[in-house]
Enzyme design. Structure first.
Site, mmCIF file in Angstrom:
data_model
loop_
_atom_site.group_PDB
_atom_site.id
_atom_site.type_symbol
_atom_site.label_atom_id
_atom_site.label_comp_id
_atom_site.label_asym_id
_atom_site.label_seq_id
_atom_site.Cartn_x
_atom_site.Cartn_y
_atom_site.Cartn_z
ATOM 1 N N LYS A 1 1.815 2.264 -5.035
ATOM 2 C CA LYS A 1 2.443 1.783 -6.277
ATOM 3 C C LYS A 1 1.542 2.065 -7.476
ATOM 4 C CE LYS A 1 2.401 -2.305 -4.435
ATOM 5 N NZ LYS A 1 2.008 -1.989 -3.054
ATOM 6 N N ASP B 1 0.807 -1.222 0.000
ATOM 7 C CA ASP B 1 0.000 0.000 0.000
ATOM 8 C C ASP B 1 0.841 1.273 0.000
ATOM 9 O OD1 ASP B 1 -2.288 -1.616 0.119
ATOM 10 O OD2 ASP B 1 -2.184 -1.700 2.302
ATOM 11 N N GLN C 1 1.847 -5.889 -3.406
ATOM 12 C CA GLN C 1 2.363 -6.046 -2.041
ATOM 13 C C GLN C 1 3.643 -5.212 -1.851
ATOM 14 O OE1 GLN C 1 1.336 -9.467 -3.591
ATOM 15 N NE2 GLN C 1 -0.584 -8.565 -2.944
ATOM 16 N N GLY D 1 -4.648 -4.280 -3.649
ATOM 17 C CA GLY D 1 -5.665 -3.253 -3.888
ATOM 18 C C GLY D 1 -4.957 -1.968 -4.219
ATOM 19 N N HIS D 2 -5.102 -1.522 -5.467
ATOM 20 C CA HIS D 2 -4.411 -0.313 -5.905
ATOM 21 C C HIS D 2 -5.457 0.722 -6.300
ATOM 22 C CE1 HIS D 2 -1.096 -3.338 -7.287
ATOM 23 N NE2 HIS D 2 -1.212 -3.268 -5.988
HETATM 24 P P1 GDP Z 1 -0.829 0.403 -3.578
HETATM 25 O O1 GDP Z 1 -1.460 -0.863 -3.134
HETATM 26 O O2 GDP Z 1 0.639 0.447 -3.310
HETATM 27 O O3 GDP Z 1 -1.122 0.754 -5.015
HETATM 28 O O4 GDP Z 1 -1.447 1.541 -2.676
HETATM 29 P P2 GDP Z 1 -3.010 1.722 -2.289
HETATM 30 O O5 GDP Z 1 -3.741 2.170 -3.499
HETATM 31 O O6 GDP Z 1 -3.514 0.510 -1.582
HETATM 32 O O7 GDP Z 1 -2.910 2.843 -1.187
HETATM 33 C C1 GDP Z 1 -2.460 4.121 -1.459
HETATM 34 C C2 GDP Z 1 -3.603 5.131 -1.218
HETATM 35 O O8 GDP Z 1 -3.062 6.413 -1.140
HETATM 36 C C3 GDP Z 1 -4.632 5.185 -2.328
HETATM 37 O O9 GDP Z 1 -5.886 5.406 -1.770
HETATM 38 C C4 GDP Z 1 -4.194 6.370 -3.162
HETATM 39 O O10 GDP Z 1 -5.269 7.008 -3.862
HETATM 40 C C5 GDP Z 1 -3.662 7.282 -2.102
HETATM 41 N N1 GDP Z 1 -2.575 8.160 -2.512
HETATM 42 C C6 GDP Z 1 -1.613 7.961 -3.439
HETATM 43 N N2 GDP Z 1 -0.706 8.952 -3.420
HETATM 44 C C7 GDP Z 1 -1.116 9.818 -2.466
HETATM 45 C C8 GDP Z 1 -0.584 11.035 -1.933
HETATM 46 O O11 GDP Z 1 0.476 11.509 -2.320
HETATM 47 N N3 GDP Z 1 -1.297 11.626 -0.932
HETATM 48 C C9 GDP Z 1 -2.451 11.124 -0.441
HETATM 49 N N4 GDP Z 1 -3.068 11.780 0.525
HETATM 50 N N5 GDP Z 1 -2.968 9.974 -0.900
HETATM 51 C C10 GDP Z 1 -2.305 9.322 -1.885
HETATM 52 P P1 IMO Z 2 -0.966 -4.076 -2.259
HETATM 53 O O1 IMO Z 2 -0.594 -4.590 -3.619
HETATM 54 C C1 IMO Z 2 -0.890 -4.568 2.079
HETATM 55 C C2 IMO Z 2 -0.848 -8.669 3.603
HETATM 56 C C3 IMO Z 2 -2.097 -9.149 4.318
HETATM 57 C C4 IMO Z 2 -1.487 -10.118 5.301
HETATM 58 C C5 IMO Z 2 -0.369 -10.760 4.496
HETATM 59 C C6 IMO Z 2 -0.738 -12.089 3.851
HETATM 60 O O2 IMO Z 2 -2.268 -3.376 -2.208
HETATM 61 O O3 IMO Z 2 0.167 -3.328 -1.652
HETATM 62 P P2 IMO Z 2 -2.283 -12.776 1.812
HETATM 63 O O4 IMO Z 2 -3.754 -12.593 1.596
HETATM 64 O O5 IMO Z 2 -1.434 -12.175 0.748
HETATM 65 O O6 IMO Z 2 -1.899 -14.194 2.087
HETATM 66 O O7 IMO Z 2 -1.981 -11.978 3.191
HETATM 67 O O8 IMO Z 2 -0.037 -9.827 3.472
HETATM 68 N N1 IMO Z 2 -1.088 -8.147 2.236
HETATM 69 C C7 IMO Z 2 -1.054 -6.854 1.934
HETATM 70 N N2 IMO Z 2 -0.888 -5.768 2.722
HETATM 71 N N3 IMO Z 2 -1.026 -4.423 0.746
HETATM 72 C C8 IMO Z 2 -1.180 -5.512 -0.049
HETATM 73 O O9 IMO Z 2 -1.199 -5.430 -1.400
HETATM 74 C C9 IMO Z 2 -1.230 -6.785 0.539
HETATM 75 N N4 IMO Z 2 -1.384 -8.030 0.046
HETATM 76 C C10 IMO Z 2 -1.283 -8.864 1.109
HETATM 77 O O10 IMO Z 2 -2.751 -8.085 4.959
HETATM 78 O O11 IMO Z 2 -0.890 -9.419 6.372
HETATM 79 MG MG MG Z 3 -2.925 -1.532 -1.784
#
Ligand code: GDP
Ligand code: IMO
Ligand code: MG
Length: 425
Positions: free
Chosen positions: A16, A13, A225, A40-41
């Protein structure tokens, strides 16, 4: 940019998805090579918010070929739902290719995972419950594995599924005495419908990628991840079941890592973690809650509140080293804007000894006390900043400290979720 890779250096998270989306217009092919619908992106562009899980973020641009490569585990139902949901949002996806070598997630994977997590009680890994680990386990074990290529061969698939489901029912009965047996015929009928929809996209993606490389096509590898969730190098057993650091690109795609010209490490300006396992800089106080509120730190996949804490340069530096990054993208810097002072963990103290090495066993990590460097906050809204020189000097000092302690130059700073809210160094 010819061949680029984007990897998360923390526990996932790191945002990316935003970086991949920013870079897709410079690449013809975007490759997702690991994980499944545990990821989840969130990508925000043109005022629209898109939630992507299994699909590469390149799918949002119709000029890009998106590839789900060999190392991904695929829940076909989830994949089709994601495609349908994007189409309801008006996205006309470009070409999507799915590896025939990728392994398939079935209902018994979810049932087994639920039983195993329940049994671990307080020590539960805290997985996303999507059958990811149980599918990868079957892949490594081979005897119960079914790949996309098998699903494309109806007779072979039927035979294999009947055999596997019978064995899985025995296993599940041992784990859960009142287990309701799964019916191979019903699963077969359901999955054959998915197979027919997916058939035009299923192919040998390794061959496709190698042909593309020969033609000098530009390629972007998109991680899911984070490096600290890597099955081999992460905080085992509180990890995911694949190589989620940069180490996974070669096995997950069939493309040798040496063709990658630039490896970008994505980091959050602080730390978050979902699920179980030690997190030395976690803040279980008002500041932690403040970061959670400001950053909207709730999981995209499961909605769980993310554990929040100060930036951990020991953990992130380790993630950067195992992934071999050339530069950093520091994300969500704006989330820290209201804090008076900020802390960055520059070392751990474990049993009285100071170290900057990341412990190989969670026993030590759980005892690690962060040694902090304190920096002043900037206390200004930075969400409108687009040039590095326009950032308050305290924010620049903070970024410099992150780069110095992690050991890689910061090239991108993100100050908001939108594509536009990006500062390039
Ligand atoms: P990922 O799994 O690495 O793609 O990250 P996620 O999407 O799960 O989590 C990142 C969250 O931060 C998302 O809700 C994005 O919309 C949000 N986000 C991304 N860049 C920024 C930023 O610079 N500032 C803020 N406040 N939110 C951001
Ligand atoms: P993105 O791509 C954050 C964590 C789960 C758990 C562990 C194992 O959005 O960054 P799993 O279901 O993969 O066997 O769970 O890994 N986990 C993540 N945490 N971002 C993710 O993906 C994750 N994918 C798995 O919360 O601790
Ligand atoms: Mg994510």
């Amino acid at each position: 940019m010819a061949v680029t890779a984007v990897v998360g250096l923390q526990w996932g998270d790191e945002a990316k998805g935003k970086i991949v989306d920013l870079l897709t217009d410079q690449h013809e092919i975007v490759v997702r090579y690991l994980g499944g619908n545990n990821a989840g992106h969130t990508v925000v562009c043109n005022g629209q918010t898109y939630k992507l899980s299994l699909l590469p973020s390149g799918i949002l641009r119709d000029s890009v070929v998106s590839v789900i490569a060999t190392g991904v585990v695929i829940n076909p139902k989830a994949l089709l739902e994601e495609l349908d949901s994007l189409s309801r949002q008006g996205v006309e996806p470009g070409r999507l290719l799915i590896s025939d070598r990728a392994h398939v997630i079935f209902p018994y994977h979810l049932a087994e995972e639920a039983a195993l997590e329940r049994r671990r009680g307080e020590k539960a890994i805290g997985t996303t419950m999507r059958g990811i680990g149980t599918c990868y386990r079957d892949k490594a074990g081979r005897t119960h594995a079914i790949r996309m290529g098998d699903m494309m061969r109806p007779e072979l698939f039927r035979e294999r599924l009947e055999d596997v489901v019978a064995q899985k029912n025995d296993i599940l009965r041992a784990l859960v005495p009142d287990h309701e047996p799964l019916q191979a015929a019903a699963i077969y009928d359901e999955y054959m419908q998915y197979a027919e929809r997916l058939r035009p996209m299923v192919t040998d993606t390794t061959a496709f990628l190698h042909h593309a490389l020969k033609q000098n096509s530009s390629m972007l590898f998109e991680a899911a991840q984070g490096s600290l969730l890597d099955i081999d190098h992460g905080t085992f057993p509180y990890v995911t079941s694949s190589n989620s650091s940069g180490c996974g690109i070669h096995p997950g795609s069939g493309v040798p890592e040496r063709v990658i010209e630039k490896m970008i490490g994505v980091v959050k300006a602080y730390t978050t973690r979902v699920g179980g396992g030690p997190c030395p800089t976690e803040l279980e106080d008002e500041t932690g809650q403040h970061i959670r509120d400001e950053g909207n730190e709730y999981g995209t996949v499961t909605g769980r509140p993310r554990r929040c804490g100060w930036f951990d340069a020991v953990a992130t530096g380790y993630g950067a080293r195992i992934s071999g990054v050339d530069c950093l993208a520091v994300m969500l810097l704006d989330v820290l804007s209201k804090l008076d002072e900020l802390k960055i963990c520059e070392a751990y103290e474990i049993d009285g000894e100071r170290t900057t090495d990341f412990p190989s066993h969670i026993d030590e990590l759980a005892r690690a006390k962060p040694v902090y460097r304190t920096l002043p906050g900037w206390k200004k809204d930075i969400t409108g900043v687009r040039k590095l020189s326009d950032l308050p000097s305290e924010a620049r000092a903070y970024i410099d400290c992150v780069g110095e302690l992690v050991g890689a130059p910061v090239e991108i700073v993100s100050v908001g979720p939108d594509r536009e809210q990006t500062v390039r160094g």
